[in-house]
Design an enzyme around this catalytic site. Sequence first.
Site, short mmCIF file in Angstrom:
data_model
loop_
_atom_site.label_atom_id
_atom_site.label_comp_id
_atom_site.label_asym_id
_atom_site.label_seq_id
_atom_site.Cartn_x
_atom_site.Cartn_y
_atom_site.Cartn_z
CG HIS A 1 -0.55 0.29 2.57
ND1 HIS A 1 -0.26 -0.58 3.47
CD2 HIS A 1 -0.30 1.52 3.09
CE1 HIS A 1 0.33 -0.25 4.41
NE2 HIS A 1 0.25 0.97 4.53
CG ASN B 1 -6.00 3.25 6.22
OD1 ASN B 1 -5.97 2.45 6.93
ND2 ASN B 1 -5.08 4.28 6.74
CG ASN C 1 -7.89 -1.34 6.65
OD1 ASN C 1 -6.73 -1.27 7.35
ND2 ASN C 1 -8.43 -0.04 6.23
CD1 TRP C 2 -8.37 0.04 9.41
CD2 TRP C 2 -6.72 0.50 11.10
NE1 TRP C 2 -7.87 1.46 9.52
CE2 TRP C 2 -6.80 1.60 10.28
CE3 TRP C 2 -5.92 0.44 12.13
CZ2 TRP C 2 -5.82 2.58 10.42
CZ3 TRP C 2 -4.95 1.50 12.41
CH2 TRP C 2 -4.81 2.41 11.28
CG PHE D 1 0.51 -5.24 6.93
CD1 PHE D 1 -0.89 -5.08 6.57
CD2 PHE D 1 1.05 -6.11 7.48
CE1 PHE D 1 -1.70 -6.05 6.89
CE2 PHE D 1 0.24 -7.34 7.75
CZ PHE D 1 -1.13 -7.26 7.43
CG ASP D 2 -3.77 -2.36 9.57
OD1 ASP D 2 -3.98 -1.38 10.14
OD2 ASP D 2 -4.85 -2.96 8.91
CG ASP E 1 0.47 -4.12 2.77
OD1 ASP E 1 0.82 -3.63 1.93
OD2 ASP E 1 -0.27 -3.46 3.59
N GLY F 1 2.50 5.91 9.35
CA GLY F 1 3.93 6.14 9.21
C GLY F 1 4.83 4.89 9.59
CG ASN F 2 5.60 2.78 13.27
OD1 ASN F 2 5.31 3.14 14.02
ND2 ASN F 2 6.96 2.48 12.93
CB SER F 3 2.52 1.99 6.37
OG SER F 3 1.26 1.73 7.03
#
Length: 820
Positions: free
Chosen positions: A103, A346, A231-232, A689-690, A240, A671-673
């Site tokens: 992503h 998101n 997602n989440w 990733f999440d 990902d 931002g940690n993605s």
Amino acid sequence: MSHRRLRAVATFTAPIAAVVALALAPAPSPLAPGSARADEGQWMPEQIAGLDHQALARRGLELGPAAIWDPASGGGLMRAAVNLNGCSASFISPEGLVITNHHCAYGALQALSTVDRDLLKDGFVARTRAEELAAPGRRVSVVERIDDVTARVREVADGAADDRARALAVQKVTRELVAECDAEAPGRRCEVASFFGGSQYRRFAFLELEDVRLVYAPPSAIGEYGGEVDNWMWPRHTGDFTILRAYAGPDQKPRPRADDNVPYRPDTWLKIAAEGASPGDLVMILGYPGRTTRYLPFGELERMLDQGLPARISLSDEWISILEALGAADPAVAIKVAATKKSLANRLKNARGMLEGVRTLGLLERRRAEEERLLEWARRPENEGREAVLKALADESAASRRRAPATTALGDFAYAPTIVDGVVSLVRWARERPKPDHERANGYTERDRDKVWESIERRLRDHDEEVATQLLAAALARAAAVPADALPPVLRDMVGGTKGDRAAFAPTTRRLLRGSRMIDADALRPLFDAADADALRAHRDPLIAAANRLVDAIEANEAEGERLRGRMLVLEPEYFKMLEQVRSGPLYPDANGTLRLSVATIKGYRPRDGLEALPQTTLGGQLAKLTGAAPFDLPARVIERAAAAASTYWADPIAGDLVLCQLSDADTTGGNSGSPAVNGRGELIGLNFDRVWENIAGDVAYSPERSRNIIVDVRYLLWLLDRVEDASELLRELELDALRGRPRRDGPKAMSQGTGSVSAKVTEITEVTEATEADGAGAPPGAAIHASAAAGCSCRAEEPRLPALALLLGALALGRRRRR
């Protein structure tokens, strides 16, 4: 996204002279990192040495502090972590390979896709370096040095005459610090960041690599498996990941793409741990967490919950419905809006999860009690003047609350993901260009020139008249609900006396767009290059005329914002010190987009009473979710090879299957993605990733019981490269080609994770799948399966772990597909 550039502003009504001397006292000292509760904390590189390394060694850390970050040389493991356009990433080879989330590269994949060659749908593999594709707009920033510049910044702040002068003085000195640093070397790009409420400042020097190319991206059916349904959420089965390569000139200095550019050779890169990680293992998350707000004053937290988040939810929900409807009618439009829709979805789910999480944690009540303790402490005779800080902060929140509806309406229209945003950037660039760099608005300095044009070009590339018409009409309809006398004149005029939903405003926005030539790069580029503000003010194009008036309103808001920032340079350091008196646990700095490290353990959690979420998911669990339709579909070649996955070297000997994703209790945020997750030896075991649904509120409060992040296991990537893509050159570069033919490693006998026979499990999955398809009009594809998964698949009674299940499920899915 660009709409974040507009910030609510307010003015204080309380005098602050009494607290200035107190506020400019030395910065607060955080409690010893070793006293952190569980693994709470996003630690600055300079704080690594202060962690309790004896305790970490007992947990499995084999590296000393200097091996992670060496303050003297700026070297160490953390140098391998890079910033990729606001995401995190890392080097994984001496030849410039960079790994990040799918992503995080989604916008580049969209830009490279057409109806005839859809990289989002089909994925991409470069089998030679000549086949690698330029990734539009991607930049890799490598940290080279971190300097403490607190004294220089605070000196000018302390000497300012008033609030706005203080903000402008700090802006000027930080721009000077950046310019000095930028000039030191070609390709150098620097930034100054504040910590502990503006008490400390650090300057980061980066090497910015602008020639970035796509090497591998899985099909979206893998990279987005589960879509917005998952997602989440946990359990998760999403691949990902994406691999890029950074290039430089033959001298290793950054430059734009050129035929003779060569792979960049980083000083530090991460070795891949082909054996992965297991529950109970120590992991570290390296990266660039975006923003947390764990020290919000009570008034601001309350305003976020009942004003900011509901507005975000409502608008995002409406915009997504517009994009989905128009994209469904035209495949070309669907590609154009894909990245925007993904980003909005998101934001929407994040906002909903934030509201639920804050309520579940009882955070508002906890902060109200904390505010009362602060007030009690401030009223003590020895703390004279401190109560004024709390009063000033409360006044600021009240003023922001009053201004928010109009400010939000302006931002919704001016920074909507449409060509209007691009033309607003054009006008702002022309107005800022004649000013000295230190006086320009953020994002419009001379070094931002290419990025400003890239943002405009992206709006041009994604422009669709009907999409823009409907998004802007929705924004105007919301503006019409704000009292007219509170609106900026430009919106007041556009709204007129019209009331109603977006259909009532669509004629206005359609006329605005159809009357403009600014949807063509050939018309916009000369105006951008000329940067003539006077010519643009006289321009007769309706979009430019509207943008001029919008920018007038934006500049007025920013002037208020400058005064507010100046006050906060006084109030925030003092408030931070006050919190130290009443709050237990560590007082580490909020995340602010700078390099950090979080320490964690691979572990599950209890999402609700009676359920225990296991820390790993497997290929068998992924296949159990298959419906044959997005977002629970997989390429046929993946299903065909799934049966043998459990016997490969990449499979986990304990799980008895290929592990896809893992949970840890790392302290992460946006931002940690793409952040590398490394083991105690500093080897890559996966990518963050999440977070889980229960941890969305982690941005405002850490909870040891609920704070779980989701890591995609690197072994999933390696299996795909080996058995599905046959990407031999990539595996050779990663020094893993020798493992391709080896059988699964020996380990303790896999424990049964499910109950009942395989045939019974297949029958159960078939029934759920058919029920989902029969009810497809009322729920997204896979919703019934995900409901089952959320309630039980992460628990011991539901997560299929038997290796033989993959074969049966693969045959079932292929058979169902053929019958269609």
